[in-house]
Design a protein around this motif. Structure first.
Motif, PDB file in Angstrom:
ATOM      1  N   CYS A  54     -69.750 -32.737  78.546  1.00 17.22           N
ATOM      2  CA  CYS A  54     -70.498 -32.872  77.268  1.00 17.22           C
ATOM      3  C   CYS A  54     -70.748 -34.584  76.906  1.00 17.22           C
ATOM      4  O   CYS A  54     -71.878 -34.845  76.626  1.00 17.22           O
ATOM      5  N   CYS A  58     -74.504 -36.025  76.828  1.00 15.67           N
ATOM      6  CA  CYS A  58     -75.087 -36.282  75.562  1.00 15.67           C
ATOM      7  C   CYS A  58     -75.460 -37.723  75.532  1.00 15.67           C
ATOM      8  O   CYS A  58     -76.504 -38.039  74.945  1.00 15.67           O
ATOM      9  N   LEU A 231     -67.015 -36.558  70.793  1.00 19.44           N
ATOM     10  CA  LEU A 231     -68.287 -36.884  70.116  1.00 19.44           C
ATOM     11  C   LEU A 231     -67.996 -38.158  69.211  1.00 19.44           C
ATOM     12  O   LEU A 231     -68.774 -39.202  69.751  1.00 19.44           O
ATOM     13  N   GLY A 237     -73.825 -37.259  68.873  1.00 20.66           N
ATOM     14  CA  GLY A 237     -74.214 -36.139  68.017  1.00 20.66           C
ATOM     15  C   GLY A 237     -74.883 -36.652  66.904  1.00 20.66           C
ATOM     16  O   GLY A 237     -75.151 -35.570  66.027  1.00 20.66           O
ATOM     17  N   GLU A 407     -66.899 -34.771  62.542  1.00 16.20           N
ATOM     18  CA  GLU A 407     -66.671 -34.463  64.079  1.00 16.20           C
ATOM     19  C   GLU A 407     -66.617 -33.094  64.494  1.00 16.20           C
ATOM     20  O   GLU A 407     -66.716 -32.802  65.447  1.00 16.20           O
ATOM     21  N   MET A 411     -71.411 -33.219  63.840  1.00 17.79           N
ATOM     22  CA  MET A 411     -71.804 -34.080  65.155  1.00 17.79           C
ATOM     23  C   MET A 411     -71.891 -32.904  66.416  1.00 17.79           C
ATOM     24  O   MET A 411     -72.716 -32.829  67.155  1.00 17.79           O
ATOM     25  N   PRO A 412     -70.877 -31.827  66.455  1.00 15.78           N
ATOM     26  CA  PRO A 412     -71.183 -30.852  67.523  1.00 15.78           C
ATOM     27  C   PRO A 412     -72.576 -30.025  67.273  1.00 15.78           C
ATOM     28  O   PRO A 412     -72.985 -30.033  68.329  1.00 15.78           O
ATOM     29  N   ALA A 415     -75.105 -32.460  68.579  1.00 16.30           N
ATOM     30  CA  ALA A 415     -75.074 -32.732  69.787  1.00 16.30           C
ATOM     31  C   ALA A 415     -75.463 -31.232  70.696  1.00 16.30           C
ATOM     32  O   ALA A 415     -76.547 -31.468  71.564  1.00 16.30           O
ATOM     33  N   MET A 460     -70.510 -26.893  73.249  1.00 18.12           N
ATOM     34  CA  MET A 460     -70.458 -27.394  71.958  1.00 18.12           C
ATOM     35  C   MET A 460     -70.660 -26.148  70.681  1.00 18.12           C
ATOM     36  O   MET A 460     -69.837 -26.282  69.587  1.00 18.12           O
TER      37      MET A 460
END
Ligand code: TRP
Length: 474
Positions: A54, A58, A231, A237, A407, A411-412, A415, A460
């Motif tokens: 990931c 990303c 992330l 993200g 986070e 953010m996931p 992303a 994610m």
């Protein structure tokens, strides 16, 4: 589309700035304590898988979006697909919340730097006669006005750098980042001399960690923590790397940079782990102590060194502060750049200094409740525990809660949506075109293609589901 944005003067400058943004409190503070809470090795392995499957992807996606559009996140994402514009807004909001707690952590570090400086230079007792790192940390976090003061100082420092432009900081990064690695290596070597340190390696690199931390392994909890931490640590993200990519020139290689930055960042996190865990066991600290782990343990380590510990402690915290600030300014930059670009689009003057001051002020206001929360009164949650405990999913303090919100969730989701945007909406050729702009062959093209479309978004989504499941206590 061509754009005539200011560009990084060289790829080295770009890499240093991106690594400067990536390496920060996430590596030194977040990674070790989260690994500690999640039992060592299993967390480490999940984390590494997340970085490759990931993080690298990303990183490439964000740099491509940034460079292709030449814009800051909200406008950049809006240009790729109007409907996704909210992802940029979402990222801007995350930057505010992250800075709300990030600044408090840098503020703590400032307090330690000043404490060691007082001991070194003035021969004073810098830590109010506390018998151990843990004792001092708990007492300090409960001194709300002092914590607010140090947090304010952090913002003042950051604002100076962002307002003046980051040239000075970039110069510092050139020395500061290698310096940080060097001092981590020094501490790692020193740890070898501490009795009981071996348990730290056992904790990190064997399956005995859980038992040693007296913890139960929760797979979903480990997945969501590792995914979010990855992330966070890579500044992904939420558009920070879109902003950085927007200043990247076409000749530079996105394909390579997408690997180099995560590689250094992960190395820094692992070094921080090897610097901290042996010390945790040698000084009788608790590996699962939570957010205070870095501060309590390192304090004990420097004390154990005797007089020279004051110098090493000061040096360590100065480097931590700079690593923190070079990340913090990227968070302020994302927000400021968005506002400035918005103003330019409307034909207004940029007013960079005023914008930065207002952004810093707003972020400072967000940080005050965290300072007031006292980071977990011993045995209970923080001061606001009663208000948000039902939301807090096992986190006992507001700092942890802000951290989880960003986070763990925002953010996931960011992303995931960026991968969908590039992998499905704009289509992989859109990204390929940008990566190939440097005129070189892209060896990992197939890997990227499969990951952007399938692996990364699915993982994610799994991180998000895990958050939900661990909420329910599963
Ligand atoms: N990556 C930084 C760290 O590990 C924190 C950070 C800086 C960040 N910029 C960011 C996190 C943007 C998320 C998004 O300390």
């Amino acid at each position: 589309m061509e754009n005539n944005r200011e560009k990084w003067s060289s790829n080295l400058v770009f890499i240093l700035a991106a690594i400067g943004s990536a390496i920060g409190m996430g590596n030194l503070w977040g990674f070790p304590y989260k690994m500690g809470v999640n039992g060592g090795l299993p967390f480490l392995l999940i984390y590494l898988a997340m970085v490759v499957l990931c993080g690298v992807i990303c990183m490439g996606v964000e740099m491509a979006i940034g460079r292709k559009t030449g814009k800051s996140p909200i406008l950049a994402i809006g240009e790729v697909a109007k409907k996704f514009k909210f992802v940029g807004w979402f990222g801007t909001l995350s930057a505010f919340i992250i800075m709300g707690f990030y600044s408090v952590l840098i503020g703590y570090s400032l307090r330690y730097a000043i404490g060691f400086a007082a001991q070194l230079l003035l021969n004073l007792d810098g830590f109010n006669g506390a018998a151990s790192g843990a004792e001092f940390f708990v007492a300090f976090t409960q001194e709300v006005p002092a914590v607010i003061f140090y947090t304010f100082l952090t913002f003042a420092l950051c604002a100076v750098f962002v307002a003046k432009g980051t040239e000075g900081l970039e110069k510092f990064n050139k020395v500061g980042i290698p310096g940080l690695f060097l001092i981590l290596v020094g501490i790692i070597v020193y740890n070898l001399t501490l009795p009981g340190a071996g348990q730290g390696y056992t904790f990190m690199f064997t399956t005995k960690g859980l038992e040693m931390a007296g913890a139960k392994f929760n797979f979903f909890n480990a997945v969501r923590t590792a995914g979010g931490q990855m992330l966070f640590s890579l500044s992904l993200g939420m558009g920070a790397m879109i902003t950085y990519g927007s200043y990247l020139s076409k000749e530079e290689s996105i394909a390579k940079n997408a690997w180099i930055i995560p590689a250094f960042d992960t190395l820094a996190a692992i070094f921080a782990g090897i610097a901290i865990f042996p010390a945790v066991f040698a000084t009788g600290n608790d590996p699962a102590a939570g957010p205070g782990l870095l501060y309590m343990t390192m304090h004990d380590v420097f004390t154990s060194m005797g007089a020279v510990g004051n110098l090493i402690g000061l040096l360590f915290y100065v480097l931590v502060i700079f690593a923190g600030i070079s990340s913090a300014i990227s968070l302020m930059e994302v927000v400021s750049a968005s506002i400035i670009d918005g103003r330019v689009a409307k034909g207004k003057k940029t007013e960079r200094k005023t914008v930065v001051m207002l952004v810093a002020l707003a972020m400072f206001i967000i940080s005050v409740p965290i300072c007031a929360d006292q980071l977990g009164i011993p045995g209970e949650g923080g001061a606001f525990w009663g208000i948000y405990s039902y939301l807090a999913d096992g986190s006992k303090d507001l700092l942890d809660f802000y951290d989880m919100l960003t986070e763990g969730f925002m953010m996931p989701l960011g992303a995931l949506l960026m991968c969908v945007l590039v992998g499905w909406k704009a289509g992989f050729p859109w990204m390929k075109d940008e990566v190939l702009a440097d005129g070189k062959k892209w060896k990992m093209e197939k890997f990227f293609q499969i990951c952007v479309k399938f692996v990364t978004p699915v993982l994610m989504a799994f991180v998000l589901v895990s958050l939900f499941l661990s909420y329910l206590g599963i």
